[in-house]
Write an enzyme that holds these catalytic residues in place. Sequence first.
Site, PDB file in Angstrom:
ATOM      1  N   ILE A  19       0.832  -1.204   0.000  1.00 23.39           N
ATOM      2  CA  ILE A  19       0.000   0.000   0.000  1.00 23.39           C
ATOM      3  C   ILE A  19       0.863   1.249   0.000  1.00 23.39           C
ATOM      4  O   ILE A  19       0.574   2.224  -0.692  1.00 23.39           O
ATOM      5  CB  ILE A  19      -0.951  -0.015   1.215  1.00 23.39           C
ATOM      6  N   ARG A  39      12.888   0.351   6.570  1.00 25.48           N
ATOM      7  CA  ARG A  39      14.081  -0.308   7.119  1.00 25.48           C
ATOM      8  C   ARG A  39      14.992  -0.880   6.043  1.00 25.48           C
ATOM      9  O   ARG A  39      16.188  -1.038   6.273  1.00 25.48           O
ATOM     10  CB  ARG A  39      13.657  -1.428   8.069  1.00 25.48           C
ATOM     11  N   VAL A  61      10.501   2.583  12.179  1.00 24.77           N
ATOM     12  CA  VAL A  61       9.506   3.478  12.774  1.00 24.77           C
ATOM     13  C   VAL A  61       9.308   3.244  14.261  1.00 24.77           C
ATOM     14  O   VAL A  61       8.815   4.123  14.978  1.00 24.77           O
ATOM     15  CB  VAL A  61       8.149   3.385  12.040  1.00 24.77           C
ATOM     16  N   ASN A  86       2.245   4.934   7.142  1.00 29.67           N
ATOM     17  CA  ASN A  86       1.724   3.694   6.577  1.00 29.67           C
ATOM     18  C   ASN A  86       2.393   2.437   7.126  1.00 29.67           C
ATOM     19  O   ASN A  86       1.792   1.359   7.105  1.00 29.67           O
ATOM     20  CB  ASN A  86       1.881   3.738   5.052  1.00 29.67           C
ATOM     21  N   TYR A 151      -2.962  -6.816  17.113  1.00 21.96           N
ATOM     22  CA  TYR A 151      -2.970  -5.967  15.920  1.00 21.96           C
ATOM     23  C   TYR A 151      -4.173  -5.033  15.936  1.00 21.96           C
ATOM     24  O   TYR A 151      -4.049  -3.819  15.695  1.00 21.96           O
ATOM     25  CB  TYR A 151      -2.984  -6.854  14.680  1.00 21.96           C
ATOM     26  N   LYS A 155      -4.339  -0.864  16.056  1.00 25.71           N
ATOM     27  CA  LYS A 155      -4.999  -0.066  15.023  1.00 25.71           C
ATOM     28  C   LYS A 155      -6.130   0.772  15.614  1.00 25.71           C
ATOM     29  O   LYS A 155      -6.378   1.900  15.166  1.00 25.71           O
ATOM     30  CB  LYS A 155      -5.515  -0.973  13.908  1.00 25.71           C
TER      31      LYS A 155
END
Length: 253
Positions: A19, A39, A61, A86, A151, A155
């Site tokens: 994405i 990375r 990040v 992202n 996860y 989010k």
Amino acid sequence: MSQLSRSSHALVTGGGRGIGLAISAALSKAGTTVTVLGRNRATLDEAVASGAAQFAAVADVADQASVKAAIAEAAVRQPIDILVANAGAAESAPFGRSDAALFQRMMDVNFMGVVHATQAVLPGMVERRRGRIVAVASTAGIKGYAYVSAYSAAKHAVIGLVRSLALETAKSGVTVNAVCPGFTETDLLEGSIDNIIKKTGRSREQAVAELAKHNPQGRLVAPSEVADAVLWLCGEGAGAITGQAIAVAGGEV
């Protein structure tokens, strides 16, 4: 399509693949200067070579110091007007087998990664009274899915951050939004497909169908569709849109 300022500089974390790469390419095509951050230097260099981005910055990040340094270096070339946070990672496990380390990994990448990048760019945006921040969250940030509690929690945290920060910056010229893709055709999703195949013995077609059934349109989302939503939010015509979590998921949520 909402028009972008052709003098803008966008930084896209995790911009070298999936994405993020689609978003970088869409922004570049619209005339924006794009720096991709991630990375893997080789993956980032490929993005630059393909024309999806003009510059690359290497950082994890989850590491605040490296993110801050990389973004400061990118901003020397040109102030950053657009941040697309992202970068992300997904791991699945039943809650009973999801230890503290798993939860920490998911929070570090998916949530703190957004925090670190945002804290690095926001002061300059506020000072210039101009900026767009878009976090790529997930439908897992709006609803729950079984076996991805860590996860999904991370989010959900991203969307909470977006809604709160949008209120703090409402009069600053900066907008803060999230896009929430459903299951999208990326290499990250391939890992989920492989996991289904290994655990259930299903064929690849059956595994894809298992994921696609969540989408009322009966398909996976294309990365370009997510990129189009981000492009609109970054445009000059989306100045009244802030604090939103926009699902790109065929009506799933």
